[in-house]
Motif scaffolding. Structure first.
Motif, mmCIF file in Angstrom:
data_model
loop_
_atom_site.group_PDB
_atom_site.id
_atom_site.type_symbol
_atom_site.label_atom_id
_atom_site.label_comp_id
_atom_site.label_asym_id
_atom_site.label_seq_id
_atom_site.Cartn_x
_atom_site.Cartn_y
_atom_site.Cartn_z
ATOM 1 N N ILE A 1 16.199 -7.613 -2.690
ATOM 2 C CA ILE A 1 17.363 -7.566 -1.791
ATOM 3 C C ILE A 1 16.927 -8.090 -0.425
ATOM 4 O O ILE A 1 15.739 -8.047 -0.091
ATOM 5 N N TYR A 2 17.904 -8.595 0.334
ATOM 6 C CA TYR A 2 17.545 -9.101 1.672
ATOM 7 C C TYR A 2 18.633 -8.890 2.713
ATOM 8 O O TYR A 2 19.029 -9.825 3.430
ATOM 9 N N PRO A 3 19.164 -7.658 2.836
ATOM 10 C CA PRO A 3 20.143 -7.391 3.901
ATOM 11 C C PRO A 3 19.501 -7.501 5.284
ATOM 12 O O PRO A 3 18.404 -6.998 5.507
ATOM 13 N N HIS B 1 11.712 -5.666 7.791
ATOM 14 C CA HIS B 1 11.456 -4.845 6.592
ATOM 15 C C HIS B 1 11.291 -5.715 5.348
ATOM 16 O O HIS B 1 10.457 -5.449 4.486
ATOM 17 N N TYR B 2 12.083 -6.803 5.276
ATOM 18 C CA TYR B 2 12.021 -7.722 4.135
ATOM 19 C C TYR B 2 10.696 -8.492 4.119
ATOM 20 O O TYR B 2 10.013 -8.558 3.095
ATOM 21 N N VAL B 3 10.357 -9.067 5.266
ATOM 22 C CA VAL B 3 9.152 -9.896 5.322
ATOM 23 C C VAL B 3 7.911 -9.034 5.060
ATOM 24 O O VAL B 3 6.964 -9.468 4.385
ATOM 25 N N GLU C 1 19.920 -21.854 -3.016
ATOM 26 C CA GLU C 1 21.370 -21.623 -3.094
ATOM 27 C C GLU C 1 21.640 -20.619 -4.215
ATOM 28 O O GLU C 1 21.510 -20.950 -5.394
ATOM 29 N N THR C 2 21.972 -19.373 -3.837
ATOM 30 C CA THR C 2 22.218 -18.321 -4.830
ATOM 31 C C THR C 2 23.413 -17.473 -4.409
ATOM 32 O O THR C 2 23.864 -17.518 -3.262
ATOM 33 N N PHE C 3 23.830 -16.636 -5.351
ATOM 34 C CA PHE C 3 24.877 -15.648 -5.123
ATOM 35 C C PHE C 3 24.486 -14.742 -3.948
ATOM 36 O O PHE C 3 25.288 -14.447 -3.062
HETATM 37 P P1 NAP Z 1 20.569 -12.670 -5.989
HETATM 38 O O1 NAP Z 1 21.372 -13.920 -6.169
HETATM 39 O O2 NAP Z 1 21.144 -11.559 -5.178
HETATM 40 O O3 NAP Z 1 20.171 -12.124 -7.433
HETATM 41 C C1 NAP Z 1 19.341 -10.999 -7.516
HETATM 42 C C2 NAP Z 1 19.774 -10.123 -8.655
HETATM 43 O O4 NAP Z 1 18.959 -8.913 -8.590
HETATM 44 C C3 NAP Z 1 21.237 -9.680 -8.548
HETATM 45 O O5 NAP Z 1 21.844 -9.720 -9.815
HETATM 46 C C4 NAP Z 1 21.101 -8.244 -8.025
HETATM 47 O O6 NAP Z 1 22.187 -7.414 -8.416
HETATM 48 C C5 NAP Z 1 19.820 -7.806 -8.703
HETATM 49 N N1 NAP Z 1 19.266 -6.593 -8.125
HETATM 50 C C6 NAP Z 1 19.422 -6.082 -6.863
HETATM 51 N N2 NAP Z 1 18.794 -4.906 -6.758
HETATM 52 C C7 NAP Z 1 18.226 -4.653 -7.964
HETATM 53 C C8 NAP Z 1 17.470 -3.575 -8.487
HETATM 54 N N3 NAP Z 1 17.184 -2.498 -7.757
HETATM 55 N N4 NAP Z 1 17.050 -3.645 -9.767
HETATM 56 C C9 NAP Z 1 17.350 -4.713 -10.529
HETATM 57 N N5 NAP Z 1 18.082 -5.749 -10.115
HETATM 58 C C10 NAP Z 1 18.515 -5.727 -8.828
HETATM 59 O O7 NAP Z 1 19.133 -12.987 -5.334
HETATM 60 P P2 NAP Z 1 18.282 -14.338 -5.311
HETATM 61 O O8 NAP Z 1 18.669 -15.095 -4.103
HETATM 62 O O9 NAP Z 1 18.314 -15.002 -6.628
HETATM 63 O O10 NAP Z 1 16.826 -13.737 -5.031
HETATM 64 C C11 NAP Z 1 15.945 -13.392 -6.077
HETATM 65 C C12 NAP Z 1 14.559 -13.140 -5.506
HETATM 66 O O11 NAP Z 1 14.123 -14.288 -4.800
HETATM 67 C C13 NAP Z 1 14.514 -11.972 -4.510
HETATM 68 O O12 NAP Z 1 13.304 -11.272 -4.676
HETATM 69 C C14 NAP Z 1 14.538 -12.681 -3.174
HETATM 70 O O13 NAP Z 1 13.937 -11.923 -2.150
HETATM 71 C C15 NAP Z 1 13.751 -13.925 -3.496
HETATM 72 N N6 NAP Z 1 14.013 -15.036 -2.587
HETATM 73 C C16 NAP Z 1 15.258 -15.604 -2.523
HETATM 74 C C17 NAP Z 1 15.473 -16.662 -1.640
HETATM 75 C C18 NAP Z 1 16.801 -17.353 -1.517
HETATM 76 O O14 NAP Z 1 16.951 -18.187 -0.640
HETATM 77 N N7 NAP Z 1 17.784 -17.066 -2.349
HETATM 78 C C19 NAP Z 1 14.425 -17.105 -0.831
HETATM 79 C C20 NAP Z 1 13.177 -16.503 -0.924
HETATM 80 C C21 NAP Z 1 12.982 -15.463 -1.813
HETATM 81 P P3 NAP Z 1 23.403 -7.208 -7.350
HETATM 82 O O15 NAP Z 1 23.983 -8.566 -7.116
HETATM 83 O O16 NAP Z 1 24.325 -6.281 -8.067
HETATM 84 O O17 NAP Z 1 22.782 -6.612 -6.109
#
Ligand code: NAP
Length: 249
Positions: A92-94, A153-155, A188-190
């Motif tokens: 998560i990344y709030p 907290h995220y970093v 680019e993600t949800f």
């Molecule tokens: P995303 O689109 O939000 O998808 C993440 C999925 O994980 C969602 O289905 C979410 O469900 C689920 N999730 C959240 N909390 C969870 C939990 N406690 N247990 C199991 N599943 C959980 O995120 P993403 O952008 O693909 O990111 C995936 C990973 O890549 C993360 O670790 C993120 O920090 C990392 N990342 C992403 C980016 C970026 O630019 N997108 C960049 C660097 C790193 P809900 O939607 O219901 O919360």
């Protein structure tokens, strides 16, 4: 096929990067266990992968819940008797300014993004040790190299992922278990859309990238594939930065 008959668990696989990894792994012949906190969405994602002829199973798997993590590991072991690959992607990344951050927000971030990896690896690695083989890929973030406002907290949690990966790689190398890490850039993600990233911010990020295009889940999934297959058999304890040439080191 690079992963024919391999058994893989992918966390956070209903959406975004995790869903991309599950799809690429299934195309490469793996049997994929998709875990996510969003039960219906992850079941639908697995069903769509099965619709293309692959073996995929969607499970409720909140990575902060040891019982749910263990249930997915048991399901894979009961059916196939092995687990070859673990992709620790859920995160998560709030945003939250540090001066307004509560201890509860800090703890939740560490629990989902960092302690989750203790839970999943602790459940999976005894089976990998018994097999004398395994590949683990942990998803960190390019923000670890940059530092980012409103995401202390995220970093911090993503730095923990890098340190965890290196030390686990050292400890489990004698069992032929590979542990590596990826630091994605702006993908680019949800999840990115859900936190309200604006087009202006996206343009700024692309401006800092060397490759002038948006990165997509498949860009990360392909590197997960490399780190989960024989193509990377000589690598462990490494952090691969996949950010379109934003940070270079
Ligand atoms: P995303 O689109 O939000 O998808 C993440 C999925 O994980 C969602 O289905 C979410 O469900 C689920 N999730 C959240 N909390 C969870 C939990 N406690 N247990 C199991 N599943 C959980 O995120 P993403 O952008 O693909 O990111 C995936 C990973 O890549 C993360 O670790 C993120 O920090 C990392 N990342 C992403 C980016 C970026 O630019 N997108 C960049 C660097 C790193 P809900 O939607 O219901 O919360």
């Amino acid at each position: 096929m690079l992963l024919k008959d391999k058994v893989a668990i992918v966390t956070g696989a209903a959406e975004g990067i995790g869903a991309g990894v599950a799809e690429v792994f299934a195309e490469q012949g793996a049997r994929v266990y998709l875990g996510d906190i969003a039960k219906e969405a992850v079941e639908a994602r697995a069903a769509s992968i099965r619709g293309k002829g692959a073996q995929a199973f969607g499970h409720l798997m909140d990575v902060t819940r040891t019982d749910q993590v263990q249930a997915v590991v048991s399901a894979a072991m009961d059916r196939y008797g092995r687990i070859d690959i673990l992709i620790n992607n859920a995160g998560i990344y709030p945003r939250q300014p540090f001066l307004e951050m509560t201890e509860q927000q800090w703890d939740q971030m560490q629990d989902v993004n960092a302690k989750s990896m203790f839970r999943t690896c602790r459940a999976v690695t005894p089976h990998m040790v018994a097999q004398r083989s395994g590949h683990i890929v942990n998803i960190s973030s390019v923000t670890f190299f940059l530092g980012t406002v409103n995401l202390v907290h995220y970093v911090a949690s993503k730095g923990a992922v890098v340190g965890f990966s290196r030390s686990l790689a050292r400890e489990l190398g004698t069992h032929n278990i590979h542990v590596n890490c990826i630091t994605p850039g702006a993908i680019e993600t949800f999840g990115e859309a859900a936190i309200g990233v604006t087009q202006e911010q996206i343009n700024e990020m692309i401006g800092m990238q060397t490759l002038k295009r948006r990165l997509h889940p498949k860009d990360i999934a392909n590197v997960c594939l490399f780190l989960s297959s024989e193509l990377s058999s000589g690598m462990t304890g490494q952090t691969l930065n996949v950010d379109a040439g934003w940070v270079m080191h």
